[in-house]
Scaffold this motif. Structure first.
Motif, mmCIF file in Angstrom:
data_model
loop_
_atom_site.group_PDB
_atom_site.id
_atom_site.type_symbol
_atom_site.label_atom_id
_atom_site.label_comp_id
_atom_site.label_asym_id
_atom_site.label_seq_id
_atom_site.Cartn_x
_atom_site.Cartn_y
_atom_site.Cartn_z
ATOM 1 N N GLY A 136 0.832 -1.194 0.000
ATOM 2 C CA GLY A 136 0.000 0.000 0.000
ATOM 3 C C GLY A 136 0.867 1.243 0.000
ATOM 4 N N PRO A 137 0.373 2.349 -0.512
ATOM 5 C CA PRO A 137 1.175 3.583 -0.594
ATOM 6 C C PRO A 137 1.446 4.177 0.779
ATOM 7 N N GLY A 138 2.725 4.231 1.146
ATOM 8 C CA GLY A 138 3.108 4.796 2.434
ATOM 9 C C GLY A 138 3.088 3.822 3.588
ATOM 10 N N VAL A 139 2.744 2.575 3.350
ATOM 11 C CA VAL A 139 2.650 1.606 4.442
ATOM 12 C C VAL A 139 4.011 1.381 5.100
ATOM 13 N N LEU A 140 5.070 1.380 4.279
ATOM 14 C CA LEU A 140 6.428 1.188 4.794
ATOM 15 C C LEU A 140 7.035 2.507 5.232
ATOM 16 N N ASP A 141 6.834 3.535 4.419
ATOM 17 C CA ASP A 141 7.480 4.836 4.640
ATOM 18 C C ASP A 141 6.436 5.929 4.817
ATOM 19 N N LEU A 194 15.474 10.315 24.997
ATOM 20 C CA LEU A 194 15.876 9.526 23.837
ATOM 21 C C LEU A 194 14.904 9.802 22.702
ATOM 22 N N THR A 195 15.426 9.875 21.490
ATOM 23 C CA THR A 195 14.582 10.041 20.310
ATOM 24 C C THR A 195 14.592 8.759 19.490
ATOM 25 N N LEU A 196 13.402 8.302 19.127
ATOM 26 C CA LEU A 196 13.239 7.147 18.256
ATOM 27 C C LEU A 196 12.646 7.621 16.937
ATOM 28 N N VAL A 197 13.157 7.095 15.843
ATOM 29 C CA VAL A 197 12.620 7.404 14.517
ATOM 30 C C VAL A 197 12.250 6.074 13.863
ATOM 31 N N PRO A 198 10.975 5.668 13.966
ATOM 32 C CA PRO A 198 10.581 4.370 13.411
ATOM 33 C C PRO A 198 10.372 4.391 11.912
ATOM 34 N N GLU A 199 11.383 4.886 11.202
ATOM 35 C CA GLU A 199 11.439 4.762 9.746
ATOM 36 C C GLU A 199 11.671 3.287 9.417
ATOM 37 N N PRO A 200 11.484 2.902 8.139
ATOM 38 C CA PRO A 200 11.723 1.505 7.770
ATOM 39 C C PRO A 200 13.105 1.027 8.197
ATOM 40 N N SER A 201 13.170 -0.219 8.628
ATOM 41 C CA SER A 201 14.439 -0.816 9.027
ATOM 42 C C SER A 201 15.231 -1.232 7.792
ATOM 43 N N ALA A 202 16.447 -1.652 8.021
ATOM 44 C CA ALA A 202 17.271 -2.226 6.951
ATOM 45 C C ALA A 202 17.214 -3.741 7.116
ATOM 46 N N ALA A 203 16.185 -4.351 6.542
ATOM 47 C CA ALA A 203 15.969 -5.797 6.669
ATOM 48 C C ALA A 203 15.937 -6.217 8.137
ATOM 49 N N GLY A 204 15.277 -5.394 8.968
ATOM 50 C CA GLY A 204 15.143 -5.706 10.374
ATOM 51 C C GLY A 204 16.199 -5.084 11.260
ATOM 52 N N GLN A 205 17.191 -4.436 10.664
ATOM 53 C CA GLN A 205 18.261 -3.825 11.437
ATOM 54 C C GLN A 205 18.072 -2.314 11.531
ATOM 55 N N PRO A 206 18.425 -1.727 12.684
ATOM 56 C CA PRO A 206 18.386 -0.266 12.782
ATOM 57 C C PRO A 206 19.474 0.361 11.923
ATOM 58 N N LYS A 207 19.355 1.660 11.729
ATOM 59 C CA LYS A 207 20.308 2.389 10.881
ATOM 60 C C LYS A 207 21.089 3.368 11.745
ATOM 61 N N GLU A 381 10.274 -3.655 1.890
ATOM 62 C CA GLU A 381 11.053 -3.131 0.767
ATOM 63 C C GLU A 381 10.194 -2.169 -0.047
ATOM 64 N N GLY A 382 10.874 -1.384 -0.882
ATOM 65 C CA GLY A 382 10.186 -0.574 -1.877
ATOM 66 C C GLY A 382 9.689 0.785 -1.436
ATOM 67 N N PRO A 383 10.375 1.495 -0.516
ATOM 68 C CA PRO A 383 9.906 2.846 -0.219
ATOM 69 C C PRO A 383 9.930 3.707 -1.478
ATOM 70 N N HIS A 384 8.872 4.464 -1.707
ATOM 71 C CA HIS A 384 8.741 5.351 -2.878
ATOM 72 C C HIS A 384 8.579 4.574 -4.178
ATOM 73 N N ALA A 385 8.292 3.290 -4.101
ATOM 74 C CA ALA A 385 8.180 2.465 -5.305
ATOM 75 C C ALA A 385 6.853 1.701 -5.297
#
Length: 413
Positions: A136-141, A194-207, A381-385
């Protein structure tokens, strides 16, 4: 009446935080979580559509109140032509079940509700499941990150786990540079533990590393003329701007991880007309703050090369925006990442932080030397795609990890 758990060690906990129980709670409420996600994904919020952004933000606020109750405090900042910023605060709980309202003890979750998808996308692409993939559009990002935050707190409350106060900051212009969001993010982060940014992970890993960004718009103004009858009366903006492009690209420095991309180039009105105007958009990515300064200065110093420089009818305009500083590990963020590693171990997971080329609002917080954790959101996968999706099987562990961080800050300030 359910007893309040203590922070004493137990087999299924990490420093008293019941990580498996948090995961199980998210799994047990997954269908409700998915319905919440459907609500806000279907509330379209394109970055450039103020009316839809306002309506979408109201939908998110309504959902937040339904899940967590009326906030202890809230403030809404007008974003002008961009999406507004909504700041919501809920109290934490101490070991005795009492409220914790200290702003400095809060965990800040920064979530943007704007998306890159234009109005009407949802008509042809509604939220839909395909096996383990939810598209769905925006579901990941990054609309999952909003719902994930709400359910993380919900799990802590329902399980009676002490946790830090939550400050949820919703911004509506992250995808276009966070012009309105940045001041609010920086101010809120400075007031939070503490600040958390729950943007998409990198295959389950934080960035833990993100490149910084510089945007530049170059425009050349020239003089139109008929390309066949009197080309000498024209001054081609296209030719002049094309001559500048090599100097733009030359600002790249592969040894320093600095990339320069001319993403768009537009000019002229017709094949048989000497172009009166031409524009290009430049995207720069850097890993070092010094490189951001160097390239920004280099872009501002660009001039038309000869023979175009000698033609007074040609004029070059340059607009440069050093949009986001690079994000690299700091002492504060390394300490925060150690929390993630410890909590993830309680879920049987090993953390290996990732470096990525994209930027996020975490860049702003990191540049201030404040503790920030990024990439804690969905696995997919697929942010903006058009293949944007999240993995349903990873919803529970990702939500549990976020919840664990709120509990850990309460237990280990």
């Amino acid at each position: 009446m359910e007893s309040t758990p203590t922070t004493s060690a137990r087999p299924d906990s990490v420093a008293g935080i019941p990580m498996p129980a948090l995961r199980n709670h998210a799994a047990a409420h997954q269908e409700q979580l998915l319905e919440d996600l459907r609500r806000i994904v279907h509330a379209e919020t394109p970055s450039h559509d103020k009316a839809l952004l306002d309506a979408g933000l109201e939908e998110v606020r309504t959902l937040a109140v339904e899940r967590l109750g009326e906030p202890l405090a809230e403030a809404r900042t007008d974003g002008g032509v961009h999406g507004d910023v909504l700041d919501l605060r809920w109290p934490g709980r101490d070991i005795d079940g009492g409220e914790v309202t200290d702003l400095g003890a809060s965990v800040l979750s920064v979530c943007h509700y704007d998306t890159v998808w234009p109005a009407g996308t949802i008509t042809d692409w509604p939220l839909a499941a395909d096996g383990d993939r939810l598209t769905g559009p925006g579901v990941l990002d990054m609309k999952f990150g909003i719902v994930q935050t709400l359910w993380a707190v919900r799990a802590l409350r329902e399980l009676g786990v002490p946790h830090a106060p939550l400050r949820l900051l919703l911004t509506g212009d992250e995808e276009i540079g966070s012009t309105a969001g940045r001041p609010a993010i920086e101010a809120a982060a400075a007031q939070s533990a503490l600040t958390l940014v729950p943007e998409p992970s990198a295959a389950g890993q934080p960035k833990d590393r993100r490149k910084g960004m510089v945007f530049a718009d170059l425009t050349v103004h020239g003089v139109q003329a008929h390309a066949g009858l009197e080309p000498e009366k024209g001054a081609s903006a296209v030719h002049a701007l094309a001559a500048v492009v090599p100097d733009v690209v030359a600002l790249a420095s592969p040894d320093h991880g600095t990339t320069v991309t001319v993403g768009t180039f537009h000019g002229g009105t017709s094949r048989n007309v000497v172009a009166g105007q031409a524009t290009c958009q430049v995207d720069v990515r850097v890993t070092e703050a010094a490189e951001q300064d160097r390239v920004a200065e280099g872009l501002r110093a660009l001039r038309l090369p000869e023979p175009h420089a000698a033609d007074p009818r040609l004029r070059l305009e340059i607009a440069v925006d050093a949009n986001r500083p690079p994000m690299n590990p700091t002492r504060a963020s390394r300490a925060a990442m150690a929390r993630v590693e410890r909590l993830a171990a309680g879920l049987g997971r090993r953390i290996t932080p990732a470096a990525v080329g994209g930027a996020s609002d975490a860049n702003f917080v990191s540049a201030l030397g404040l503790p920030v954790l990024d990439g804690l959101g969905a696995v997919g996968e697929g942010p903006h795609a058009v293949h944007e999706h999240i993995l349903v099987s990873e919803i529970a562990p990702q939500t549990a990890l976020l919840a664990g961080l709120l509990a850990d800050v309460a237990a280990r300030p």
